[in-house]
Write a protein that holds these residues in place. Structure first.
Motif, short mmCIF file in Angstrom:
data_model
loop_
_atom_site.label_atom_id
_atom_site.label_comp_id
_atom_site.label_asym_id
_atom_site.label_seq_id
_atom_site.Cartn_x
_atom_site.Cartn_y
_atom_site.Cartn_z
N GLU A 1 -5.87 -12.25 1.26
CA GLU A 1 -5.06 -11.04 1.15
C GLU A 1 -3.57 -11.38 1.20
OE1 GLU A 1 -5.86 -6.66 2.74
OE2 GLU A 1 -5.50 -8.11 4.33
N VAL A 2 -2.79 -10.74 0.29
CA VAL A 2 -1.34 -10.92 0.23
C VAL A 2 -0.68 -9.58 0.52
CG1 VAL A 2 0.65 -11.53 -1.20
CG2 VAL A 2 -1.51 -12.78 -1.47
N ILE A 3 0.34 -9.63 1.38
CA ILE A 3 1.08 -8.41 1.73
C ILE A 3 2.57 -8.61 1.45
CG2 ILE A 3 -0.60 -7.66 3.45
CD1 ILE A 3 2.54 -8.86 4.90
N ILE A 4 3.28 -7.50 1.45
CA ILE A 4 4.74 -7.52 1.46
C ILE A 4 5.18 -6.46 2.46
CG2 ILE A 4 4.99 -5.91 -0.48
CD1 ILE A 4 7.49 -7.60 -1.32
N THR A 5 6.18 -6.79 3.26
CA THR A 5 6.67 -5.85 4.26
C THR A 5 7.84 -5.04 3.69
OG1 THR A 5 8.27 -7.40 5.19
CG2 THR A 5 6.04 -7.40 6.16
N ASN A 6 8.13 -3.93 4.31
CA ASN A 6 9.28 -3.12 3.90
C ASN A 6 10.58 -3.92 4.01
OD1 ASN A 6 7.75 -0.85 3.30
ND2 ASN A 6 7.91 -0.04 5.38
N GLU A 7 10.67 -4.76 5.03
CA GLU A 7 11.87 -5.58 5.22
C GLU A 7 12.05 -6.54 4.04
OE1 GLU A 7 14.16 -9.05 6.17
OE2 GLU A 7 11.97 -9.11 6.15
N ARG A 8 10.97 -7.12 3.56
CA ARG A 8 11.04 -8.05 2.42
C ARG A 8 11.35 -7.30 1.12
NH1 ARG A 8 12.72 -12.68 3.15
NH2 ARG A 8 13.82 -11.41 4.59
N ILE A 9 10.85 -6.10 0.98
CA ILE A 9 11.19 -5.28 -0.18
C ILE A 9 12.69 -5.01 -0.19
CG2 ILE A 9 10.95 -2.98 -1.22
CD1 ILE A 9 7.99 -3.05 -0.23
N GLU A 10 13.23 -4.63 0.96
CA GLU A 10 14.67 -4.38 1.07
C GLU A 10 15.46 -5.65 0.77
OE1 GLU A 10 16.25 -1.47 1.30
OE2 GLU A 10 14.23 -0.62 1.15
N HIS A 11 14.98 -6.78 1.23
CA HIS A 11 15.63 -8.06 0.97
C HIS A 11 15.69 -8.33 -0.54
CE1 HIS A 11 16.44 -12.39 1.12
NE2 HIS A 11 15.43 -12.53 0.28
N MET B 1 4.02 -2.36 5.87
CA MET B 1 3.29 -3.41 5.22
C MET B 1 2.49 -2.82 4.05
SD MET B 1 0.37 -5.94 6.77
CE MET B 1 -0.87 -4.70 7.04
N HIS B 2 2.55 -3.49 2.92
CA HIS B 2 1.85 -3.06 1.72
C HIS B 2 0.95 -4.19 1.23
CE1 HIS B 2 4.83 0.19 1.49
NE2 HIS B 2 5.69 -0.75 1.83
N ILE B 3 -0.29 -3.88 0.92
CA ILE B 3 -1.19 -4.88 0.36
C ILE B 3 -0.86 -5.02 -1.12
CG2 ILE B 3 -3.59 -5.44 -0.19
CD1 ILE B 3 -4.32 -3.81 2.39
N VAL B 4 -0.63 -6.27 -1.57
CA VAL B 4 -0.26 -6.54 -2.95
C VAL B 4 -1.50 -6.88 -3.77
CG1 VAL B 4 1.10 -8.02 -4.47
CG2 VAL B 4 2.03 -7.32 -2.26
N CYS B 5 -2.31 -7.82 -3.28
CA CYS B 5 -3.50 -8.25 -4.01
C CYS B 5 -4.28 -9.24 -3.17
CB CYS B 5 -3.12 -8.91 -5.34
SG CYS B 5 -2.22 -10.47 -5.17
N LYS B 6 -5.35 -9.74 -3.76
CA LYS B 6 -6.10 -10.87 -3.20
C LYS B 6 -5.95 -12.03 -4.16
CE LYS B 6 -9.32 -8.24 -0.50
NZ LYS B 6 -10.32 -8.56 0.46
N ILE B 7 -5.71 -13.21 -3.61
CA ILE B 7 -5.54 -14.41 -4.43
C ILE B 7 -6.82 -15.24 -4.43
CG2 ILE B 7 -3.03 -14.58 -4.19
CD1 ILE B 7 -3.54 -16.68 -1.94
N ASP B 8 -6.92 -16.10 -5.42
CA ASP B 8 -8.03 -17.05 -5.50
C ASP B 8 -7.67 -18.24 -4.61
OD1 ASP B 8 -9.89 -19.00 -6.15
OD2 ASP B 8 -9.75 -18.66 -8.32
N LYS B 9 -8.36 -18.39 -3.50
CA LYS B 9 -8.05 -19.45 -2.55
C LYS B 9 -8.19 -20.84 -3.19
CE LYS B 9 -9.50 -18.44 1.87
NZ LYS B 9 -10.51 -18.04 2.86
N GLU B 10 -9.09 -20.98 -4.15
CA GLU B 10 -9.26 -22.28 -4.83
C GLU B 10 -7.99 -22.69 -5.57
OE1 GLU B 10 -11.77 -24.58 -4.76
OE2 GLU B 10 -12.46 -23.30 -3.12
N VAL B 11 -7.32 -21.74 -6.21
CA VAL B 11 -6.08 -22.03 -6.93
C VAL B 11 -5.00 -22.48 -5.94
CG1 VAL B 11 -4.20 -21.01 -8.30
CG2 VAL B 11 -6.59 -20.51 -8.87
#
Length: 125
Positions: free
Chosen positions: A23-33, A1-11
């Motif tokens: 908090e937004v993440i991406i997993t290794n499985e999704r990277i491979e996908h 799991m990799h942390i990508v960024c934090k988003i503005d919840k209001e948006v």
């Protein structure tokens, strides 16, 4: 799991009011996908832009329940990159974070078709 960024919840409230985390993440499985579907060159070129796309989207469209298609246009390439983002809500497993499911590139013609056929939930002013 990799942390990508934090988003503005209001948006992102345009997708759902029930956003549990910024908090937004991406997993290794999704990277491979993404690499398998879009190619390593695509991933190498645009993965460094994923945070920028999510923090400063041009458009947000509804995909499925609690899932958004987040779009950003890159004038250098003349293409839009869309990220499919699953928003973590209060009824999800408490360990879940907002997560990138995939990323897609669209040429201007295809993106204009998306705008004609789908009303954006959010449009950058």
């Amino acid at each position: 799991m990799h942390i990508v960024c934090k988003i503005d919840k209001e948006v992102y409230k345009c997708v759902t009011e029930d956003i549990r985390t910024d908090e937004v993440i991406i997993t290794n499985e999704r990277i491979e996908h993404i690499i398998e579907r879009r190619g390593k060159d695509f991933y190498d070129t645009y993965s460094s832009q994923f945070a920028n796309i999510l923090k400063d989207p041009d458009y947000i469209f509804m995909d499925k329940q609690n899932t958004a298609l987040v779009s950003k246009y890159f004038s250098k390439d003349g293409k839009s990159v869309n990220i499919v983002l699953r928003i973590a809500v209060s009824t999800d497993n408490p360990d879940f974070k907002n997560s990138i499911l995939t990323a897609i590139m669209e040429n201007p013609k295809r993106f204009q078709q998306r705008l004609r056929n789908n009303s954006p939930l959010y449009k950058k002013e």
